[in-house]
Design an enzyme around this catalytic site. Structure first.
Site, PDB file in Angstrom:
ATOM      1  N   ASP A 189      39.680  28.075  32.201  1.00  0.00           N
ATOM      2  CA  ASP A 189      40.208  28.765  33.375  1.00  0.00           C
ATOM      3  C   ASP A 189      41.633  28.242  33.572  1.00  0.00           C
ATOM      4  O   ASP A 189      42.028  27.217  33.026  1.00  0.00           O
ATOM      5  CB  ASP A 189      39.345  28.515  34.609  1.00  0.00           C
ATOM      6  CG  ASP A 189      39.635  29.556  35.707  1.00  0.00           C
ATOM      7  OD1 ASP A 189      40.638  30.280  35.587  1.00  0.00           O
ATOM      8  OD2 ASP A 189      38.857  29.629  36.685  1.00  0.00           O
TER       9      ASP A 189
HETATM   10  C1  BGC Z   1      40.620  32.293  38.220  1.00  0.00           C
HETATM   11  C2  BGC Z   1      40.130  33.095  37.036  1.00  0.00           C
HETATM   12  C3  BGC Z   1      41.211  34.018  36.563  1.00  0.00           C
HETATM   13  C4  BGC Z   1      42.439  33.204  36.218  1.00  0.00           C
HETATM   14  C5  BGC Z   1      43.606  34.021  35.707  1.00  0.00           C
HETATM   15  C6  BGC Z   1      41.948  31.618  37.933  1.00  0.00           C
HETATM   16  O1  BGC Z   1      42.497  31.087  39.090  1.00  0.00           O
HETATM   17  O2  BGC Z   1      39.663  31.333  38.575  1.00  0.00           O
HETATM   18  O3  BGC Z   1      38.974  33.820  37.390  1.00  0.00           O
HETATM   19  O4  BGC Z   1      40.768  34.768  35.471  1.00  0.00           O
HETATM   20  O5  BGC Z   1      42.875  32.513  37.375  1.00  0.00           O
HETATM   21  O6  BGC Z   1      44.163  34.784  36.705  1.00  0.00           O
END
Ligand code: BGC
Length: 784
Positions: free
Chosen positions: A271
């Site tokens: 993530d």
């Molecule tokens: C979120 C993810 C997301 C990623 C990219 C993160 O803060 O937890 O779900 O895909 O950002 O935007």
């Protein structure tokens, strides 16, 4: 002599050129062998923040799709292209406008994950998701960062709307349908957040402490089903820890369980956010770091050079990334159109949303409205409706059809005085403060785009309601809630209704009922809310959820009867929040301004006059104890006969269905359950049927029953029947024995319960499992 030298030189150059293979799907090992350590370390560290918007931070990466969350990096010498990774679960999240470009790049705002699960219809979900996949491909992205599939452990989790259910089987099967739909379009998914990301508070550091059996049977089970059934191209590891270790660095999770046990052969990415343990993550089998920072590349190079990272680990990860890249449209040089069929997708969204909306109450057939023309429409979110959640789960959609607009388009005449009042309130709120940034469809240049936010509800004086009664045939009250990543919901004023909302519902119901007129409450909410204390007041309650950009039309279709609601609850609606076992261990009280750390919660809660269920084990929530084990959702309420407001699987229809006697056939592989369903009412409709199984005594102690299959009928005309046939494998019947570290299906007589909800069982049958069966699992992720 000179000629000879030239020939030798030219041959050397040719040789050198041939020694530089260009990537294709059959020469991955050759390309790997040709890569330098620096190139390998660069490839496993992706590029995120820099490629999100115009004005890239990293010179080496280009902005291919503005607003996408990140990319993998290109290595041109070896023919490795940059590929694009973009959110999210309710549709593609990219910037809708580009500098010096008159075109727009809006994407359809699809129903959120919870709505998809509430359809209880994997086929419909798969069909709908093909449309989302088309947008991913036609806007030039290679991977959609979705589905979000963490379990609804507790209704306050701020991202539950992105997720599917409290039940791992429903969540797993709907996720698999989601993945198949997207991947049928030649693009990939990143199923997230693997795993145990069941709260947002302190999400970057929280340690989820989960007993072995619950970890396997609940929190990993849905991922296991999705991985085995639908083969996602990629998975996204979560931010949090599991039993003391970051999931991104957990070899047990990312290699032993995911790959060795479940056979996953795709790519894992982090993530978004760098963690200290880059090297540990590489070793664990976390192939790609996103968003990726140059210092991470350096760490990897140093670790290989000083022997703390085995080059074989790095090579394995590079190979996984290359295997992914050769599947992408960008690698194939696909010429995307930037013109997906947004109109056709909007029509699909409008329809499918009604199949995930849940009719909670409908006394005296209040809905669909009959003979109602003039409507008093109350509630701010009637005029500023919520299509989806905030954060990375938001979509920059071309428009949101508000409930007021949908109702008007459907031919209702809305009370002008009330409409004027709410519109003025909406304008005032927009002008006043940060809410300006919540305007529908607006992206914040390159950063996270905020969704359609919730503004404080307006207090409507009783006399205003009173005066409206004579002018209208009926009243509709819309209650709204929204949430999003980075924060959890609160109990008071979020899970529970606010004082203003209660007063509004009470006044409208009392005054309209005195005049013999009906009242409908529409819940335009992203997650479960308290209903038990007020549900007796209105005549009908429609749980519309946050169902995508056509919210107003979908709601109007149900109110007019053009659509017959067929959604069922994918989670339990408890009587009170504190009835939920995990409420004892969920950080549900947060002082403002100090959300993620510190604070004497119990003392502050006491000072505010509300009671904590048990003394909190930690003050600053650096861990969450999943002490309730398997007691999540209906597994707890149903087994312990605890009353709920609305049970798992519940949902009404405008028609009625009669179930035939179910039959069960057992074979070597498991069982096949068949049941006929007949539409015995007056209008066409679909019915979602659920199969629960109750295990015999003697094996592991289990919940009273567990969902093991579900299916939805086609649209049945009055009098029409359909036989639904559902298969359950012996492995799906198994429970996890943490003593033997194996999945076990006990021998004995099982009861099969076929129902319209977990509390509304319409028929039962039994079958005998002659011999016990077991499947050995790895001893992994044990609690410390
Ligand atoms: C979120 C993810 C997301 C990623 C990219 C993160 O803060 O937890 O779900 O895909 O950002 O935007």
């Amino acid at each position: 002599m000179k000629k000879l030298l030239t020939i030798i030189l030219l041959s050397a150059i040719t040789l050198a050129a041939t020694a530089q293979p260009k990537l294709n799907k059959d020469n991955i090992d050759e390309v790997l062998a040709a890569m330098t350590l620096e190139e390998k370390a660069t490839l496993v560290v992706g590029s995120g923040w820099g490629s999100m918007a115009a004005g890239s931070m990293t010179a080496a990466t280009k902005v291919l799709v503005p607003g996408a969350a990140g990319t993998t990096v290109a290595i041109e010498r070896l023919g490795i292209p940059q590929t694009v990774l973009s959110d999210g679960p309710a549709g593609l999240r990219i910037d809708p406008r580009r500098k010096d470009d008159p075109n727009t790049y809006f994407c359809t705002g699809f129903p959120v994950g919870t709505v998809l699960a509430c359809t209880f219809d994997a086929q419909t979900v798969e069909e709908l998701l093909k449309a989302m996949g088309e947008e991913v491909r036609e806007y030039g992205a290679d991977v959609l960062l979705a589905p979000g599939m963490n379990l609804h452990r507790n209704p306050l989790c701020g991202r539950n709307f992105e997720y599917f259910s409290e039940d791992p089987f429903l969540s797993g099967k709907i996720s698999a349908a989601f993945i198949r739909g997207i991947q049928s379009q030649g693009v990939g998914v990143s199923a997230k957040h693997f795993a145990f990301n069941n709260q947002e508070i302190n999400r970057m550091a929280n340690d989820a402490r989960i007993p072995q059996r619950a970890l396997r049977e609940l929190y990993l089970k849905n991922f296991e089903i999705a991985v085995r059934d639908a083969k996602p191209w990629t998975l996204m590891s979560s931010y949090n820890k599991i039993n003391g270790e970051f999931t991104q660095q957990s070899h047990d999770l990312l290699t032993t369980i995911l790959r060795d046990e479940w056979g996953f052969d795709g790519m894992v990415m982090t993530d978004w956010g760098a963690k200290d343990g880059t090297v540990a993550a590489v070793h664990a089998g976390n192939d790609l770091m996103e968003p990726g920072m140059p210092f991470e590349t350096q760490r990897i190079i140093e670790a290989v050079n000083n022997g703390t990272l085995d080059i074989a680990d790095l090579d394995r990860n590079v190979r996984n990334i290359l295997n992914y890249i050769v599947k992408t449209p960008r690698f194939a040089g696909y010429k995307y159109s930037n013109k997906p069929d947004l109109e056709a997708h909007a029509a699909l969204v409008r329809k499918v949303a009604t199949e995930g909306m849940v009719l909670l109450k409908n006394d005296d057939n209040t809905l669909p409205f009959d003979g109602v023309k003039n409507v008093a429409l109350f509630g701010l979110n009637a005029y500023k409706s919520i299509a989806g959640g905030t954060g990375s789960g938001n979509v920059n959609k071309p428009y949101i059809r508000h409930i007021s607009e949908g109702m008007q388009e459907a031919g209702f005449k809305l009370d002008e005085n009330i409409e004027r009042l709410y519109k003025a309130w909406r304008e005032y709120q927009n002008a006043e403060d940060v809410n300006a940034s919540f305007l529908p469809g607006q992206a914040l240049g390159g950063g996270l785009s905020l969704g359609d936010g919730v503004m404080p509800e307006m207090a409507v004086r009783k006399v205003v309601v009173q005066n409206s009664v004579v002018r209208n045939d009926a009243a509709v009250v819309v209650i709204g809630r929204n949430a999003g990543e980075g924060d959890d919901r609160t109990i008071d004023g979020d899970f529970d209704l606010t004082a203003a909302e209660r007063e509004l519902i009470t006044n409208v119901c009392n005054l309209y009922h005195q005049a013999g007129k009906k009242v409908v409450v529409v819940l335009n909410v992203g997650g479960a809310v308290e209903t038990a204390s007020w549900k007796n007041l209105p005549d009908a309650i429609l749980l519309a959820w946050t169902p995508g950009q056509e919210v107003g039309n979908s709601v109007a279709d149900i109110i007019t009867g053009k659509a017959n609601p067929s959604g069922k609850l994918s989670m339990t609606f408890p009587v009170t929040y504190l009835d939920i076992p995990s409420s004892a261990n969920f950080p549900y009280y947060k002082p403002k301004g100090n959300r993620n750390n510190g604070g004497d919660w119990a003392a502050m809660a006491a000072a505010m006059g509300f009671k904590m269920p048990e003394p909190q084990p930690v003050k600053d929530y650096d861990y969450t104890d999943y002490a309730e084990g398997l007691n999540v959702g209906y597994r707890y309420f149903n087994t312990n006969n605890v009353a709920v407001s609305y049970p798992f699987g519940f949902g009404l229809s405008y028609t009625t269905f009669e179930y035939g006697k179910p039959t069960v056939k057992a074979d070597a592989d498991g069982i096949t359950v068949s049941v006929s369903v007949k539409n015995t009412g007056k209008v066409a409709g679909k019915e979602a049927v659920q199969v629960y199984v109750a295990a015999p005594a003697g094996g592991l102690e289990k919940p009273a029953c567990e969902l093991k299959a579900f299916a939805k009928t086609r649209e049945l005309q009055p009098g029409e029947s359909q036989v639904l046939t559902m298969k359950v494998t012996s492995y799906e019947l198994a429970s996890f024995n943490d003593d033997t570290c194996a999945w076990e299906t006990a021998a004995g007589t099982y009861k099969v319960l076929v129902g319209a909800s977990v509390e509304d069982i319409r028929g039962t049958a039994t079958f005998k499992q002659a011999k016990p069966m077991s499947w050995k699992a790895h001893s992994a992720l044990l609690s410390k």
